[in-house]
Structure formats: C-alpha cells, structure tokens
Design an enzyme around this catalytic site. Structure first.
Site, PDB file in Angstrom:
ATOM      1  N   LYS A  68      17.119  -6.750  15.410  1.00 37.59           N
ATOM      2  CA  LYS A  68      17.478  -7.353  14.127  1.00 37.59           C
ATOM      3  C   LYS A  68      18.988  -7.587  14.123  1.00 37.59           C
ATOM      4  CE  LYS A  68      16.814  -6.357   9.134  1.00 37.59           C
ATOM      5  NZ  LYS A  68      16.242  -5.380   8.176  1.00 37.59           N
TER       6      LYS A  68
ATOM      7  N   SER B  12      12.876  -7.336   4.845  1.00 39.07           N
ATOM      8  CA  SER B  12      13.953  -8.176   5.340  1.00 39.07           C
ATOM      9  C   SER B  12      13.943  -8.411   6.848  1.00 39.07           C
ATOM     10  CB  SER B  12      15.302  -7.560   4.969  1.00 39.07           C
ATOM     11  OG  SER B  12      15.497  -6.331   5.657  1.00 39.07           O
TER      12      SER B  12
ATOM     13  N   SER C  49      11.445  -2.743   4.491  1.00 31.92           N
ATOM     14  CA  SER C  49      11.800  -3.895   5.321  1.00 31.92           C
ATOM     15  C   SER C  49      11.274  -3.870   6.753  1.00 31.92           C
ATOM     16  CB  SER C  49      13.319  -4.072   5.357  1.00 31.92           C
ATOM     17  OG  SER C  49      13.777  -4.603   4.144  1.00 31.92           O
TER      18      SER C  49
END
Lengths: 101, 515
Positions: free
Chosen positions: B90, B165, B189
């Site tokens: 990420k 997210s 997330s």
C-alpha cells in the site's frame, strides 16, 4: 450540543491551518453538523465511573539501552526539502527586520 | 508452471514450485508485470511499479534456490518462506528510493529516504516487491474513491468500488496481479476491501506489527496486515512482518506463533473446527444490512456449526456507539498526526510568497482533499478548548466500555466472534460520495475491533448478486494463528462450494492497457 456556526467553522479551520475558500467552508459547515448529530447520542451513555482508555492492548514497554545508534544521514533527511541552504531547511522569516527584539 | 497458472498461483504453491525448480521467481514476476501492463488501465490498482528492482530481486531469489537445490533438501527448507514471492505495498509504506504518496497530493514528489520496518523485513525475507498500490488519501475512506490520483475498480464488477482504504492492495490480489499485498486497517481498511473483493485480509492485534515507517493516520488504532487469496498465504505474510521493533515502542514482544508457517489444511483443518465456541453478536446484523449478505453469513455460520462448532448468540451492547466513538478518536489523532504536513521539510509546498502562516494555510488548504479536510476539522474541533471533555474524553471512556464488552466474551470462554465484515456488497461508484455518514456506516462491523485493539480477519463466504461477501472472525489479543487456522478450516469445509467456482472478471477481455 448546538449546531456549529460559520464563525466556529472558520475558527477551527484557522486552528488546523487549513486555508479554505468560502464555498469549501460552507460545505464543511454542513458536513460537520451532519456528523456531529451522529455524535450527540454518546452523551446518553453513562460513563460516570468509567476511566478513559487511550489504548486497550496493555503491555510492558521496556526502556532500551541509552546508547547512540546511527540515524538518517543529513543529506537523506534533507533530500525532500522544498528549499535548502547547506545542511538546513530554508523557511520564510517569521520576524520582519523592523520587529522588536 | 507457466502463463496463467503462474499468475494465479498462491504464495504457498510458488514456494513449492521454486524449491522443486518447476518455476522461477523471475518468470512469475515477468508474468505479473505483463498482466499489470495489459490490465491496470482498467483496474487502476497500482501507483508505482518497480520493474527493474523487482526483476533483480527475483533473479537473486532464483540464484539462492539454485544454490540450495544443489546443496540438498535441508538447505532448501532453510530458505525464508517468502523468498522470490511477489508482494505489493500500500502506498503509505516507506520504501527507500520509491515515491510514497499515501494517496495525497500533499506528498506528491516525496521519495522515501528510508525503509519502514515491514519493508526492511520483506527485503530480508527475499520477497519481490512489485510496487505500490492505490488507496484513499491518508487511508481515510471505504471505497478508494478519495485517492487523489486514480480510480481503482472492483475486479468483480468494474462499475463498483473495491472497498477501502486499501482498495489498490485488495484489487491487485483479487485480480491476480500479486499473490500477496500489504494493507493497513484503522477502522476496517483491510477487512472491508478484502470482503468486497473476495479475498482474505487480516488486521492483527494492535502492536503485532511495527508501524515504523508507515504514514500515520490514527496511531492508537492503525495496524499493518496481509491480503492474500488463502488463509495460509495470509499467515505466511503476517509471519514475515510481525514482531518487536526497537523503532516502535507499541510493537509487542509477544512471540510470533510458528504455527503461522504451517496451518492445518484439508480434513485436519476442517476437523479442528469441532468443539470451537463461536459468539454471534446480534448487534452486527445491523439495520440496512443487505438480505443477500445476511444469508451468506448465516450460511457460513451454519457450516461451522455443522462441522461441530458451537455457536451461541451474544450481545455486544456498545456496538451502536462504536461508530461515533471511532469518528471522534480517529479524526482527533489524525488532526495531530497530519499537522506535520506543513510544506517545510518535505512534500508539496506553497511557501514562498507572503508570510509563513500564509504558506501553511495554502500548502494544507490546497494539498489535502475533501475527506482529509473533513477529518482534520472534526479532530481539531474535538480537541479544541471547551469541547475536549465533551467529545474526546467522552469517546475515550466509551472506548473502555467497548473493550469491556469484548472482554466479557473471552471471559465466557469463546474462541472467536463470527460476524459479517461489511453490511453490503461492493457498491457503485459515487453512491456514497455526497453523504459522509453513509460512507462511515460501511465500517460499522469492523471498527469495534480497532477500538478494542483486537485481531480480525475477513474471509470469502459466498456471493450475493454475484458479488463477494466476507465473513469476519474477531479474536482475543494475539490469537492471529487461531483465527487463521479457523479460516483454513472454513476454506476446507467449503472447498467444493459452487460459489468458489465463480471468478472475477477477465480484465484482459475488457481492454485497458498500461497504467
């Protein structure tokens, strides 16, 4: 709690150092009041004898030995600086030359 | 192994193939980059690719496998489990020499000068780091629509969100662009996008994985964790990144469970469900939950029961307050953490004209997107004089009550809580963008575990409207191996289920081209 006024929204934006347009402030005022409505029901929860928790997984945090270790080299630390002067970050003056002291 | 089978192989399968010589890390890496090249124009999962560095890492891994093969089985087995296995990060994980944007314009142009601890550990383990994935700005969001850079689509339905997210990391694994990826979970997330894209995603216990070098959102809630397509693969990745770190005082000295390297599988995994006690909290079947999601989750619970699991309905009465508590604590911490983005030391800067204060206002006012501004405003307000006790301290007290609710479950002898991960399947783009509260409600089932610091995992448990549904397991502190073993058991129980034969879209057929 009563609704946030436009003046309060402006005050919070100033505290947060967010330079926002008039439209953006107006939109935020609406959004924040919508969200604060959701917060209101927390006031009904009885917490009179409840301590606050900053963390819920409690564990021992031993101190490390107080010995120096290598840290980020100055050039690496400064590689992302928008403005640099030698080994320093260059910033705008916070005092004018005429200022007292 | 070649072509499509390389691309779809799990990390566990890749390790075996690398050991036997049936495949090379370089071939897998090339295959995945080719797939990304063909498809990421549609998928939009990636923000930065490390073509050259990843290929060099793959070649080094292949050389180590070749040397070990010549030396014999003991040498092969001594190699780290993720050697040569591709991983995606990420885009809030610092990795020396690569951009780290956290999905925000305010970090445009920033190049990481150091490795996050988990990045260093993945390098040490010999993993091949393919690149960085898209995300909601500063991990604030549940759909990845708040990325300042691009739209990531759900590989199951390209008109729908991948969750967030960590939507880029989940979409990449679901679309077979990587067998493994790293996400972060502050309110759901990892688990929520795993649910919406039909893969496995785990939020470990707070403190299990070092947060050093991870762009901070809410420091008392943030945890780093794995995405994978099987529980065993998620366990391998967790094992590689977990453990104490001198750079993060909240990282735990609690030993990492070696069982993660070799979870039970097949019949052994399924029979391990027998006698396990599962708590089914009635409050997680919230108003607004889609009927198809509830059906899939209740079917999964019935499957655990049929396998000898003991399921009892329980009550977690503070669940209804978790959302408001979270949306005070997380923005408050975020407003403090994000004060560092001032345009002085790194990142986008609007200093230069006018005075210093004006430089701050312009840098931050223009650099942060709408959701991040909302959260900074909320947090600043909740911490401001006159409101601190009414909001922030009150929320910290309710947080204590939430943790006590969970403690009662463990004291009653339950092994895990079973619940839905998300009250709904992946929704269409734009459906929640005009109403922040409706977006926040998407995390209603995941954020209580963050408030209590507990580990949770989402595993695929069926389809509703041909879209994936996730089953959430929440465990007591440090029970990751137990949760993933139960997950492996559920995988074994449902190995031949009809829904497992349905796959995401073939993105190649949808055209697209390079990112």
């Amino acid at each position: 709690m009563s609704d946030l006024t436009r003046a309060e929204v402006e005050r919070v934006a100033a505290l947060a150092r967010l330079g926002l347009t008039s439209d953006e402030l107006g939109k935020l005022q609406g959004d924040l009041n919508l969200i604060l409505e959701q917060w209101a029901h927390l006031a009904d929860v009885d917490t009179s004898s409840v301590p606050p928790s900053a963390q819920t997984i409690v564990q021992a945090m031993p101190l490390r030995d107080d010995t120096a270790e290598p840290s980020l080299p100055v050039d690496d630390a400064l590689q992302n600086a928008p403005a640099r002067s030698g080994d320093f970050v260059r910033v705008q003056a916070i005092l004018s030359e005429e200022a007292d002291g | 192994m070649s072509g499509e089978s390389l691309r779809r192989a799990t990390a566990t399968e890749l390790r075996a193939a690398f050991q036997s010589g049936a495949a090379t890390s370089r071939a897998v890496t090339d295959e995945l980059f080719a797939a990304i090249e063909r498809e990421d124009g549609v998928l939009g999962a990636w923000l930065h690719l490390r073509h050259e560095e990843a290929r060099a890492e793959a070649d080094r891994a292949d050389a180590r496998y070749a040397t070990a093969r010549a030396a014999g089985p003991a040498a092969l087995n001594a190699l780290p489990p993720l050697l040569g296995v591709p991983v995606a990060l990420k885009d809030l994980v610092n990795l020396t020499g690569t951009p780290t944007t956290a999905g925000s314009r305010i970090l445009e142009g920033y190049i990481s000068p150091y490795d996050a601890t988990i990045a260093a550990r993945l390098k040490e383990a010999g993993a091949v780091i393919l690149g960085k994935t898209n995300m909601d700005e500063f991990a604030m969001g549940s759909s990845t629509e708040f990325s300042a850079y691009k739209k990531t689509v759900n590989p199951w339905a390209v008109d729908r969100v991948p969750g967030g997210s960590s939507g880029g990391s989940s979409a990449a694994v679901a679309a077979f662009h990587a067998p493994l990826s790293i996400g972060t979970d502050t309110g759901g997330s990892i688990r929520q996008p795993a649910s919406l894209t039909g893969i496995v995603g785990m939020k470990p216990t707070y403190g299990r994985v070092s947060r050093y070098g991870i762009v901070a959102f809410a420091s008392s809630l943030d945890q780093v964790g794995p995405f994978a397509r099987t529980a065993q693969d998620a366990a391998l990745l967790l094992h590689a990144i977990a453990g104490a770190d001198a750079h993060d005082a909240t990282s735990s000295r609690s030993p990492i469970d070696a069982a993660l390297l070799n979870l039970p599988s097949g019949d052994a995994a399924a029979s391990a469900i027998r006698g396990k006690r599962f708590a089914l909290p009635k409050e997680y079947f919230v108003a607004g939950m889609e009927a198809g999601v509830e059906r899939a989750v209740r079917d999964a619970v019935a499957a655990l029961e049929a396998a000898g699991g003991i399921v009892e309905e329980v009550s977690l009465p503070t669940t209804e307050h978790a959302l408001a508590t979270y949306y005070i604590v997380a923005p408050a911490e975020a407003s403090a953490n994000l004060a560092r983005y001032d345009g002085i030391r790194y990142g986008a800067s609007k200093h230069g004209g006018g005075d210093l204060l004006n430089g701050y206002l312009e840098t931050r006012g223009r650099g942060f997107g709408p959701e991040v501004r909302r959260r900074i405003m909320l947090g600043t307000y909740a911490l401001s004089a006159g409101y601190y006790d009414a909001y922030y301290v009150k929320a910290q007290k309710v947080r204590t009550l939430i943790a006590r609710d969970f403690d009662r479950i463990w004291a009653a002898g339950f092994d895990a809580i079973v619940a839905p991960t998300s009250p709904q399947v992946a929704w269409k783009f734009g459906a929640k963008m005009s109403d922040p509260v409706s977006m926040y409600l998407a995390d209603a089932c995941t954020l209580p575990a963050n408030m209590a610091g507990l580990p949770g995992v989402s595993i695929p448990c069926g389809l509703s409207e041909n879209l994936p549904v996730g089953l959430q397991l929440i465990g007591k502190p440090w029970s990751e191996a137990e949760l993933l073993s139960i997950s492996a058991g559920y995988e074994a129980l449902t190995a031949t289920a009809a829904w497992r034969t349905v796959a995401p879209h073939d993105l190649t057929k949808l055209g697209g081209g390079a990112a």
